[in-house]
Write a protein that holds these residues in place. Structure first.
Motif, PDB file in Angstrom:
ATOM      1  N   LYS A  11      -5.306   8.203  -3.814  1.00 51.23           N
ATOM      2  CA  LYS A  11      -5.420   8.700  -2.268  1.00 51.23           C
ATOM      3  C   LYS A  11      -6.812   9.711  -2.166  1.00 51.23           C
ATOM      4  O   LYS A  11      -6.889   9.838  -0.920  1.00 51.23           O
ATOM      5  N   VAL A  26       3.266   3.129  -4.138  1.00 50.28           N
ATOM      6  CA  VAL A  26       3.431   2.167  -3.092  1.00 50.28           C
ATOM      7  C   VAL A  26       3.676   2.609  -1.752  1.00 50.28           C
ATOM      8  O   VAL A  26       2.966   2.258  -0.928  1.00 50.28           O
ATOM      9  N   HIS A  27       4.484   3.566  -1.614  1.00 47.80           N
ATOM     10  CA  HIS A  27       5.072   4.246  -0.215  1.00 47.80           C
ATOM     11  C   HIS A  27       3.878   4.746   0.354  1.00 47.80           C
ATOM     12  O   HIS A  27       3.710   4.428   1.485  1.00 47.80           O
ATOM     13  N   ASN A  28       2.962   5.266  -0.441  1.00 47.94           N
ATOM     14  CA  ASN A  28       1.819   6.154   0.146  1.00 47.94           C
ATOM     15  C   ASN A  28       0.669   5.327   0.226  1.00 47.94           C
ATOM     16  O   ASN A  28      -0.473   5.853   0.514  1.00 47.94           O
ATOM     17  N   ARG A  29       0.554   3.839  -0.076  1.00 49.83           N
ATOM     18  CA  ARG A  29      -0.459   3.012  -0.308  1.00 49.83           C
ATOM     19  C   ARG A  29      -1.612   3.554  -0.934  1.00 49.83           C
ATOM     20  O   ARG A  29      -2.871   3.627  -0.633  1.00 49.83           O
ATOM     21  N   SER A  30      -1.278   3.975  -2.304  1.00 48.76           N
ATOM     22  CA  SER A  30      -2.347   4.586  -3.019  1.00 48.76           C
ATOM     23  C   SER A  30      -2.972   3.322  -3.657  1.00 48.76           C
ATOM     24  O   SER A  30      -2.524   2.058  -4.097  1.00 48.76           O
ATOM     25  N   ASP A  31      -4.233   3.604  -3.929  1.00 46.97           N
ATOM     26  CA  ASP A  31      -5.117   2.578  -4.494  1.00 46.97           C
ATOM     27  C   ASP A  31      -5.098   2.628  -6.118  1.00 46.97           C
ATOM     28  O   ASP A  31      -5.842   3.292  -6.762  1.00 46.97           O
ATOM     29  N   GLY A  73      -4.179  -0.677  -2.058  1.00 43.54           N
ATOM     30  CA  GLY A  73      -2.739  -0.639  -2.487  1.00 43.54           C
ATOM     31  C   GLY A  73      -2.472  -0.773  -3.875  1.00 43.54           C
ATOM     32  O   GLY A  73      -3.388  -1.007  -4.643  1.00 43.54           O
TER      33      GLY A  73
END
Ligand SMILES: Cc1cc2nc3c(=O)[nH]c(=O)nc-3n(C[C@H](O)[C@H](O)[C@H](O)COP(=O)(O)OP(=O)(O)OC[C@H]3O[C@@H](n4cnc5c(N)ncnc54)[C@H](O)[C@@H]3O)c2cc1C
Ligand code: SF4
Ligand code: SF4
Ligand code: SF4
Ligand code: SF4
Lengths: 649, 385
Positions: A450, A481-486, A558
């Motif tokens: 993030k 996943v929820h926070n769209r982390s790379d 993601g």
């Protein structure tokens, strides 16, 4: 392990420390045991699981230590004596539950054994978790030798049930993994009838709800229990004193340090000057007993594994009773008589004691010691930690190292706990750059992923094993996943908890007792939470590298999960059944020349490959080779050749 | 150490052209997107290692790849050896339509294979990801499918290694100036190695090159532009723009926006016209209208072999030729000299005071003469295109 359930009182049997613990629990009428594998605790549940049907037990490898505690507590609430076992980390993992369990209390005896690892032989920490007892206001017993361990466990069950409080029992590697003779006691055959009573008044310990509220009242009850325990511990048979009535120096020891201290006094022939108070109950402390022994000596030397837990308690105690006990000089870890780091042993304690008493002590004659050191240097081959021949992790990390290097954006691996931790060393091409608790690799990866808005463009790759996935990895993955982390997560699925001895985990179709169980599909779980998932065989190097490079991704991509599936080389499926016969064609081997420069033995480093110094060629050691065939893929000249082997089903 | 020399002095110093000469020799380095990367570290010395021996950006001895400077044989400081200078193009208009400019390169290459000048040709192949990878072509018919210029780096020289590994003895290569330098360096050190790695090189067809673009920022830009998948790209003469043809449209954009994407290593490049090739081909940037000239190529014929080869193509009627307009060669020289002068200034700045000058081998007794020849004549006209 037939003797574990032999009902033959008076018989003497040789037990591993962890087996003595298990036997103690059986003699106490154990019904349920739960654990998560971890060295040095694993054999406690392992041995109980082996006798589960004969002894009418329920045993399980829980998903993690917190759940193990919860499973054990449920049994206790329903009137069944229970045990939870874990390594030191586990107590930390489950401490939230324990915090509340202390207040709710228990019903049938519940004992929590945590086996610690001073010296960090098979841990990435050196936790001394005894402070949890003070913090949570729970009684603590420390096991000092195999013989008495069984008795202490039995007493722990009795006390837990009598005071309706969970009892913490500390073991250490040198006890859990040492063997000793144990005298068997009778094995009860309790008739069990599990019922959870909850219809009574909230403060009723036998009939009320098991809840930590109302907190002030429950804490008052807990403190009343502690006061009662203090009194009870005055009479505790396994708090023992050895030595003269009025020693000048009193050694106070707990855990295996009791043996070291005893032996140290013995070796220095110092029983005229020194006495030894060996404590099993190190929280709460038996005050009367302490007063009786602390009056005479001017010097108190505390010998304990870990931090200065007992030392601090004694100092506070003496300060409190200063009038009665007078001035003391304290020796121990705080002022450096004993080292603050690492494991103790007899020599360390004897040297420290000799110094304190003005005696001399030479553990090994100097001439011998220097000769031995020299011989070791000359003759012992230099070996560092390595993955086994045929280990899937070497192949996985080979591809990971390549992909990260080729990607070239300063990528790194957030490591996790398992055999694969070795990837912080050359064995795994040194790709692991962060290493903390179980599941933390993915949590950290989620966080790194993030940082894009602050210009962070390094590729973050987290790794975890299949067992870690279930233990604490999953919440971290869901977070990412929820926070769209790379995040690129690589799950190293070797189909078992390999490091601690192939205990099953929820991904497998059998349980601790070897019976059928529901297998939870890792790939399915990852898909269900919305990650992009790929599966590959790490032994297919090109395909794995291709997938990894394709999955490195760009900012904002993601969560991507790559499951690398291949059973551990030592697993029952693979052991002794190599897929290939492998040999080096000498005529083709480039050896040290440009184009290879001993790539197989210098970089890839499977222990089954070795460099023949005379011939200047690489060779395969047939005895060690597990026949995975991976080296044939990495040899730049095609000198390593593999031939497929066929095994009868 | 071989690889360490490259890592410290070439890769990490921003000098790597991406020519691919050090790639595919061993498992220690690899090529990804448009960069060479150290994958594992190798401990061999410069004397043992091929990677540093082949690299055109490490200890490059100009006199060894060019031969000592002389004014004979049409050697010019700006453009290297010149035996002939022409405008040329493929006679077949269908072929021209598929090519970058006149299709001269593709025609020459196809002829090299058809007439047995080479058993295999190494060209720049394109991957789905836009990254380039060398391709080996052995049938003349296949050549045209590799026509067109992609202005990123291709590790073409690693394709030469691959062709040798596959057993080819006569290999033709389409090379940019840095790739041609690498191939010349391989030839010059060939004797040092048992297997004489330079021996399999039969013909080098050079492409002019002003610079290459870095792939990652370009890809990001491409995404923003929304032209879809990249089909072709070019720099129209005299307009200061970059043309990008995607499968969903054409964009012509001011080049200023792309200038920062020029690969750092190109600032240190001394060669515009692939001086070490047998024949070099570029676009026809003359004073005539670009719409007409974009279907022509400027051709510099350099070696005897190249001359024979070119004549044969004309005789066979596959190439049409015409004389270049007056002043065209002078303009090319001016542009090439400007690039060289700029590169030397950049190298001086990078290396600082002292005798060391970037990747040039200062032990080279002829270096001062080379430098003098470049630095004394002419002004500082900028820009190769
Ligand atoms: C990176 C680059 C920069 C250039 N800069 C200039 C310049 O400044 N001035 C100028 O006059 N001309 C330049 N050119 C040359 C020009 O774009 C044409 O390649 C040349 O005019 C030949 O045209 P053609 O129609 O004969 O080529 P075609 O018949 O279309 O053949 C082109 C050949 O070039 C090869 N090729 C394509 N891309 C690359 C690459 N990235 N690296 C190596 N080989 C490649 C292909 O494999 C093919 O064989 C450059 C070319 C490239 C690749
Ligand atoms: S990688 Fe292959 S060529 Fe190199 S030393 Fe090993 S067997 Fe020989
Ligand atoms: S096949 Fe090769 S990599 Fe696999 S165990 Fe044998 S020597 Fe090691
Ligand atoms: S010295 Fe040879 S083996 Fe080592 S990196 Fe260079 S080319 Fe590879
Ligand atoms: S310039 Fe060429 S040979 Fe040198 S490091 Fe770069 S790719 Fe390798």
């Amino acid at each position: 392990m037939k003797e574990l359930i032999e009902d033959c009182p008076g018989k003497r049997a040789l037990f591993l420390g962890n087996e003595a613990i298990a036997r103690g629990a059986l003699e106490a009428g154990l019904g349920v045991a739960a654990s998560y594998p971890g060295t040095p605790a694993s054999e406690i549940l392992e041995s109980l699981a082996l006798v589960a049907s004969e002894a009418n037990l329920y045993t399980e490898w829980s998903v993690n230590e917190k759940v193990a505690m919860e499973v054990a507590a449920a049994a206790s609430f329903a009137g069944i004596r229970s045990l939870a076992a874990m390594k030191q980390n586990g107590l930390h993992v489950g401490s939230d539950f324990l915090l509340h369990l202390a207040l709710s209390g228990v019903r049938a005896g519940m004992v929590l054994v945590f086996a610690e690892d001073p010296g960090a032989h098979s841990s990435v920490n050196e936790a001394d978790s005894r402070y949890f007892s003070k913090m949570l206001e729970l009684p603590l017993f420390e096991l000092s030798d195999v013989e008495s361990a069984k008795e202490v466990i039995k007493l722990a069950f009795e006390i837990s049930e009598a005071f309706k409080i969970p009892v913490l029992v500390r073991s250490v590697t040198r006890l859990s993994h040492a063997s000793g003779v144990v005298e068997l006691g009778p094995l009860p055959k309790p008739r069990r009838n599990a019922v959870f009573r909850h219809e009574g008044f909230i403060l009723d310990p036998d009939l009320g709800a098991m809840i930590s509220a109302p907190v002030p009242l429950k804490r008052m009850l807990l403190q009343e229990k502690l006061a009662g325990l203090k009194a009870r511990f005055e009479e505790f048979p396994l708090n023992r004193y050895f030595g003269p009535d009025k020693p000048e120096t009193l050694l106070v020891a707990s855990s295996v340090a009791v043996l070291y201290a005893f032996e140290a006094i013995e070796r220095l022939s110092a029983w005229d000057k020194a006495g030894l108070l060996a404590l099993t109950t190190t929280y709460p402390l038996p005050e009367g007993l302490l007063k009786a022994h602390l009056k005479a000596p001017g010097r108190v030397f505390i010998v304990e594994e870990g931090v200065s837990f007992l030392e601090q308690s004694l100092k506070a105690f003496v300060a409190e009773h200063h009038g009665e006990l007078g001035q003391k000089r304290f020796l121990g870890k705080d002022e450096g008589t004993l080292p603050g780091v690492g494991e103790l042993n007899v020599d360390v304690v004897a040297e420290a004691l000799a110094g304190a008493l003005g005696l001399s002590y030479e553990p090994v004659p100097k001439a011998y010691a220097s000769k031995a050191a020299e011989a070791t240097l000359m003759h012992a081959p230099q070996r560092e930690l390595a993955f086994c021949p045929g280990c899937p992790h070497r192949a996985s990390f080979f591809s990971v190292a390549k992909a990260l290097a080729l990607d070239g954006r300063g990528g790194f691996v957030c490591g996790d706990i398992g055999c694969y931790t070795l990837a912080m060393l050359p064995a795994g091409f040194q790709v692991i750059k962060t290493l903390h608790a179980m599941g933390s690799g993915t949590g950290l990866g989620s966080g790194f992923g993030k940082l894009g808005r602050f210009g962070f463009d390094q590729r973050t790759l987290s790794v975890m094993g299949d067992s870690t996935f279930f233990h604490t990895g999953l919440p971290a993955l869901i977070n990412a996943v929820h926070n769209r982390s790379d995040l690129l997560l690589v799950i190293l699925d070797n189909q078992g908890t390999a490091m601690t001895g192939f205990q099953p985990h929820p991904g497998l179709a059998f349980d601790a007792e070897g019976k059928g169980a529901m297998a939870v599909d890792i790939e399915g779980v990852c898909l269900a939470i919305g990650a992009k998932v790929f599966v590959a065989d790490p032994f297919e190097l090109q395909e794995t590298e291709r997938l990894l490079l394709g999955m490195m991704g760009e900012k904002g991509e993601g969560v991507r999960v790559l499951i690398l599936k291949q059973p551990c080389a030592l697993s029952p499926q693979r052991k002794g059944k190599g897929a290939y016969e492998v040999a080096v064609d000498e005529a083709v081997c480039l050896g040290e020349a440009c184009g290879c420069n001993r790539f197989c033995t210098r970089v890839f480093r499977c222990p089954a490959l070795f460099w023949d110094k005379n011939a200047k060629k690489a060779r395969v050691d047939d005895v060690l080779c597990a026949g995975c065939g991976v080296c044939a893929q990495i040899c730049p000249s095609g000198a390593i050749q593999k031939k497929e082997l066929v095994w009868a089903a | 150490m071989g690889q360490n020399s490259l890592k410290a002095n070439v890769w990490d110093a921003g000098l790597c052209t991406g020519c691919g000469a050090c790639v595919g020799l061993c498992p220690y380095q690899g090529f990804w997107e448009d960069d060479v990367r150290q994958v594992f570290s190798c401990s061999l010395s410069n004397d043992e290692g091929r990677c540093s021996a082949y690299c055109p950006r490490w200890n490059l001895r100009l006199s060894e790849i060019y031969g000592p400077p002389s004014n004979k044989g049409g050697s010019t400081p700006e453009l290297g050896r010149i035996r002939g200078y022409r405008l040329a193009r493929a006679s077949d208009p269908m072929l021209r339509a598929k090519a970058q400019h006149g299709g001269t390169l593709s025609v020459l290459l196809a002829m090299a294979l058809a007439q047995g000048f080479a058993d295999v040709a190494v060209v720049a192949g394109k991957k789905e990801s836009l990254a380039m990878t060398p391709a080996l072509v052995s049938s003349p018919k296949e050549v045209i499918s590799y026509a067109g210029s992609t202005l990123f780096v291709s590790p073409t020289v690693s394709g030469y290694h691959a062709a040798r590994k596959a057993g080819f003895k006569r290999i033709g290569v389409v090379a940019t100036p840095c790739q041609a330098q690498a191939l010349a360096k391989i030839r010059s050190v060939s004797e040092r190695f048992e297997d004489h790695p330079g021996d399999a090189l039969s013909i080098v067809l050079g492409v002019f090159c002003g610079w290459t673009l870095s792939l990652r920022p370009f890809k990001e830009r491409l995404k923003e532009l929304g032209v879809g998948r990249l089909v072709a790209m070019d720099i129209p003469a005299g307009k200061g723009t970059l043309e990008i043809l995607g499968d969903s449209g054409l964009a012509e954009l001011p080049f200023d926006g792309f200038e920062p994407m020029i690969r750092e290593a190109c600032a240190f490049c001394l060669d515009t016209t692939a001086e070490l090739a047998d024949i070099s081909v570029g676009s026809a940037r003359t004073n005539e209208p670009w719409e007409e000239m974009r279907t022509w190529n400027q051709v510099l014929i350099r070696s005897e072999r190249g001359e024979a080869f070119f004549s044969q193509a004309v005789e066979l009627g596959v190439l049409e030729v015409r004389e270049a307009p007056r002043g065209a060669l002078e303009a090319l020289k001016t542009a090439a000299r400007a690039k060289k002068q700029k590169a030397i200034r950049a190298l001086r700045q990078k290396t600082g005071p002292g005798p060391k000058l970037g990747y040039l081998d200062i032990q080279d007794p002829f270096l001062p003469k080379f430098l003098e020849a470049i630095e004394t004549e002419g002004g500082s006209h900028e820009g190769a295109h």
